[in-house]
Design a protein around this motif. Sequence first.
Motif, PDB file in Angstrom:
ATOM      1  N   GLY A 160       0.786  -1.227   0.000  1.00  0.00           N
ATOM      2  CA  GLY A 160       0.000   0.000   0.000  1.00  0.00           C
ATOM      3  C   GLY A 160       0.810   1.265   0.000  1.00  0.00           C
ATOM      4  N   PHE A 161       2.112   1.156  -0.274  1.00  0.00           N
ATOM      5  CA  PHE A 161       2.985   2.319  -0.284  1.00  0.00           C
ATOM      6  C   PHE A 161       3.585   2.510  -1.682  1.00  0.00           C
ATOM      7  N   SER A 162       4.285   3.588  -1.884  1.00  0.00           N
ATOM      8  CA  SER A 162       4.775   3.979  -3.204  1.00  0.00           C
ATOM      9  C   SER A 162       5.620   2.892  -3.853  1.00  0.00           C
ATOM     10  N   GLY A 163       5.027   2.161  -4.777  1.00  0.00           N
ATOM     11  CA  GLY A 163       5.727   1.064  -5.425  1.00  0.00           C
ATOM     12  C   GLY A 163       6.818   1.505  -6.364  1.00  0.00           C
ATOM     13  N   ASP A 164       6.706   2.730  -6.878  1.00  0.00           N
ATOM     14  CA  ASP A 164       7.701   3.185  -7.839  1.00  0.00           C
ATOM     15  C   ASP A 164       8.770   4.064  -7.199  1.00  0.00           C
ATOM     16  N   ALA A 165       8.704   4.237  -5.916  1.00  0.00           N
ATOM     17  CA  ALA A 165       9.690   5.053  -5.230  1.00  0.00           C
ATOM     18  C   ALA A 165      10.987   4.280  -5.034  1.00  0.00           C
ATOM     19  N   ARG A 166      12.076   5.003  -4.830  1.00  0.00           N
ATOM     20  CA  ARG A 166      13.345   4.380  -4.491  1.00  0.00           C
ATOM     21  C   ARG A 166      13.153   3.567  -3.217  1.00  0.00           C
ATOM     22  N   ASP A 167      13.793   2.420  -3.119  1.00  0.00           N
ATOM     23  CA  ASP A 167      13.496   1.469  -2.054  1.00  0.00           C
ATOM     24  C   ASP A 167      13.638   2.088  -0.670  1.00  0.00           C
ATOM     25  N   ASP A 168      14.696   2.843  -0.430  1.00  0.00           N
ATOM     26  CA  ASP A 168      14.892   3.415   0.904  1.00  0.00           C
ATOM     27  C   ASP A 168      13.819   4.456   1.219  1.00  0.00           C
ATOM     28  N   LEU A 169      13.317   5.162   0.187  1.00  0.00           N
ATOM     29  CA  LEU A 169      12.250   6.139   0.410  1.00  0.00           C
ATOM     30  C   LEU A 169      10.927   5.447   0.696  1.00  0.00           C
ATOM     31  N   ARG A 170      10.660   4.357  -0.034  1.00  0.00           N
ATOM     32  CA  ARG A 170       9.443   3.578   0.224  1.00  0.00           C
ATOM     33  C   ARG A 170       9.448   3.033   1.640  1.00  0.00           C
ATOM     34  N   LEU A 171      10.590   2.491   2.073  1.00  0.00           N
ATOM     35  CA  LEU A 171      10.691   1.949   3.421  1.00  0.00           C
ATOM     36  C   LEU A 171      10.538   3.046   4.469  1.00  0.00           C
ATOM     37  N   GLY A 172      11.088   4.230   4.162  1.00  0.00           N
ATOM     38  CA  GLY A 172      10.911   5.350   5.076  1.00  0.00           C
ATOM     39  C   GLY A 172       9.447   5.712   5.243  1.00  0.00           C
ATOM     40  N   GLU A 173       8.685   5.632   4.161  1.00  0.00           N
ATOM     41  CA  GLU A 173       7.250   5.904   4.207  1.00  0.00           C
ATOM     42  C   GLU A 173       6.528   4.866   5.065  1.00  0.00           C
ATOM     43  N   ILE A 174       6.907   3.593   4.906  1.00  0.00           N
ATOM     44  CA  ILE A 174       6.290   2.525   5.702  1.00  0.00           C
ATOM     45  C   ILE A 174       6.570   2.731   7.187  1.00  0.00           C
ATOM     46  N   TYR A 175       7.811   3.029   7.515  1.00  0.00           N
ATOM     47  CA  TYR A 175       8.185   3.163   8.925  1.00  0.00           C
ATOM     48  C   TYR A 175       7.579   4.420   9.545  1.00  0.00           C
ATOM     49  N   SER A 176       7.422   5.477   8.755  1.00  0.00           N
ATOM     50  CA  SER A 176       6.748   6.681   9.240  1.00  0.00           C
ATOM     51  C   SER A 176       5.279   6.374   9.538  1.00  0.00           C
ATOM     52  N   TRP A 177       4.654   5.587   8.673  1.00  0.00           N
ATOM     53  CA  TRP A 177       3.264   5.164   8.887  1.00  0.00           C
ATOM     54  C   TRP A 177       3.130   4.337  10.160  1.00  0.00           C
ATOM     55  N   ALA A 178       4.080   3.418  10.397  1.00  0.00           N
ATOM     56  CA  ALA A 178       4.041   2.590  11.606  1.00  0.00           C
ATOM     57  C   ALA A 178       4.155   3.447  12.863  1.00  0.00           C
ATOM     58  N   ARG A 179       4.972   4.496  12.795  1.00  0.00           N
ATOM     59  CA  ARG A 179       5.088   5.410  13.927  1.00  0.00           C
ATOM     60  C   ARG A 179       3.745   6.089  14.214  1.00  0.00           C
ATOM     61  N   GLU A 180       3.022   6.477  13.162  1.00  0.00           N
ATOM     62  CA  GLU A 180       1.724   7.106  13.348  1.00  0.00           C
ATOM     63  C   GLU A 180       0.716   6.129  13.944  1.00  0.00           C
ATOM     64  N   ILE A 181       0.783   4.867  13.544  1.00  0.00           N
ATOM     65  CA  ILE A 181      -0.074   3.837  14.133  1.00  0.00           C
ATOM     66  C   ILE A 181       0.192   3.740  15.634  1.00  0.00           C
ATOM     67  N   ALA A 182       1.466   3.773  16.013  1.00  0.00           N
ATOM     68  CA  ALA A 182       1.832   3.697  17.430  1.00  0.00           C
ATOM     69  C   ALA A 182       1.287   4.888  18.211  1.00  0.00           C
ATOM     70  N   LYS A 183       1.365   6.075  17.629  1.00  0.00           N
ATOM     71  CA  LYS A 183       0.879   7.276  18.312  1.00  0.00           C
ATOM     72  C   LYS A 183      -0.641   7.252  18.474  1.00  0.00           C
ATOM     73  N   GLN A 184      -1.323   6.700  17.479  1.00  0.00           N
ATOM     74  CA  GLN A 184      -2.778   6.722  17.506  1.00  0.00           C
ATOM     75  C   GLN A 184      -3.386   5.608  18.351  1.00  0.00           C
ATOM     76  N   TYR A 185      -2.720   4.440  18.385  1.00  0.00           N
ATOM     77  CA  TYR A 185      -3.355   3.276  19.009  1.00  0.00           C
ATOM     78  C   TYR A 185      -2.578   2.669  20.176  1.00  0.00           C
ATOM     79  N   CYS A 186      -1.357   2.240  19.957  1.00  0.00           N
ATOM     80  CA  CYS A 186      -0.656   1.431  20.955  1.00  0.00           C
ATOM     81  C   CYS A 186       0.801   1.257  20.540  1.00  0.00           C
ATOM     82  N   PRO A 187       1.647   0.696  21.395  1.00  0.00           N
ATOM     83  CA  PRO A 187       3.029   0.431  20.990  1.00  0.00           C
ATOM     84  C   PRO A 187       3.086  -0.488  19.779  1.00  0.00           C
ATOM     85  N   VAL A 188       4.103  -0.290  18.954  1.00  0.00           N
ATOM     86  CA  VAL A 188       4.316  -1.101  17.756  1.00  0.00           C
ATOM     87  C   VAL A 188       5.730  -1.659  17.767  1.00  0.00           C
ATOM     88  N   ILE A 189       5.842  -2.975  17.543  1.00  0.00           N
ATOM     89  CA  ILE A 189       7.143  -3.632  17.386  1.00  0.00           C
ATOM     90  C   ILE A 189       7.215  -4.192  15.975  1.00  0.00           C
TER      91      ILE A 189
END
Length: 277
Positions: A160-189
């Motif tokens: 569900g993230f930018s498939g055409d982005a450079r790999d490190d940028l796509r991963l940065g987007e995923i990890y930023s999203w996970a941080r937002e999930i943690a802030k909104q709901y609960c701890p994330v590992i």
Amino acid sequence: FPVTIAWAGMFVTNDLKELHESTTHKQGLRWRLQTLNRMLGSLRQGDFGFIFARPETGKTTFLASEVTHFATQAEGPILWFNNEEQGNKVQLRLYQAMLNINLTQLWSDFESNQQRYMERGGDRIKIRDSAAIHRREVEHFARELRPSLIIFDQLDKIKGFSGDARDDLRLGEIYSWAREIAKQYCPVIAVSQAGASGEGKRWLTMDDVANAKTAKQAEADWILGIGKTHDITEEYMRHLAISKNKLTGDADSDPDQRHGRQTVRICPTTARYEDIN
């Protein structure tokens, strides 16, 4: 400018007692390994971090060992999004870790072992097993179930993230999203891989994280590397190194161990990690 009463809830409190209560005094989810309670302290809403290691090091066993301990403390469900190892095998490891028994013992009494597993909180752990987990699915479950903890094994493969982005940028987007999930709901590992530089290495550093420059590391509050050497005398030794730690800790956390290194023992037959000291 003056802040009206109606706006007060929109800003972070500056009440020192409230800050102490929410960040240090009120414990979150405590680790089974006392080593990690000393180094990191408990996990609270807003905390996002990841473990990383080379393949066949024991990442899933580590999660099983810790998550079954978290389950004894959690008020809500623990959501485990699994897109790595076969889900049924992960569930068996959870049984072993919760009950601290091997497979022979587990199969010896189905009814009693299942009852003990459930009574200790095993029913709180919900594994969603799919090779194509999408961010919308995660957001739906989090919104509906209000979990106490979310596990991603492995976070890099969430869709569900930018498939055409450079790999490190796509991963940065995923990890930023996970941080937002943690802030909104609960701890994330999350779980990630160590690159080839971590092969046979005792103490892993952030430079050993695979497929990332700084994108993954920048988003995490804490990062734990699990090292394993090729020394046959250390076959069941794992070497934990905290390479990033922005957590507030607990009253019994050791400030000198915030970026500590500690050797622990892995017990594959019972899916447990154990403190040595």
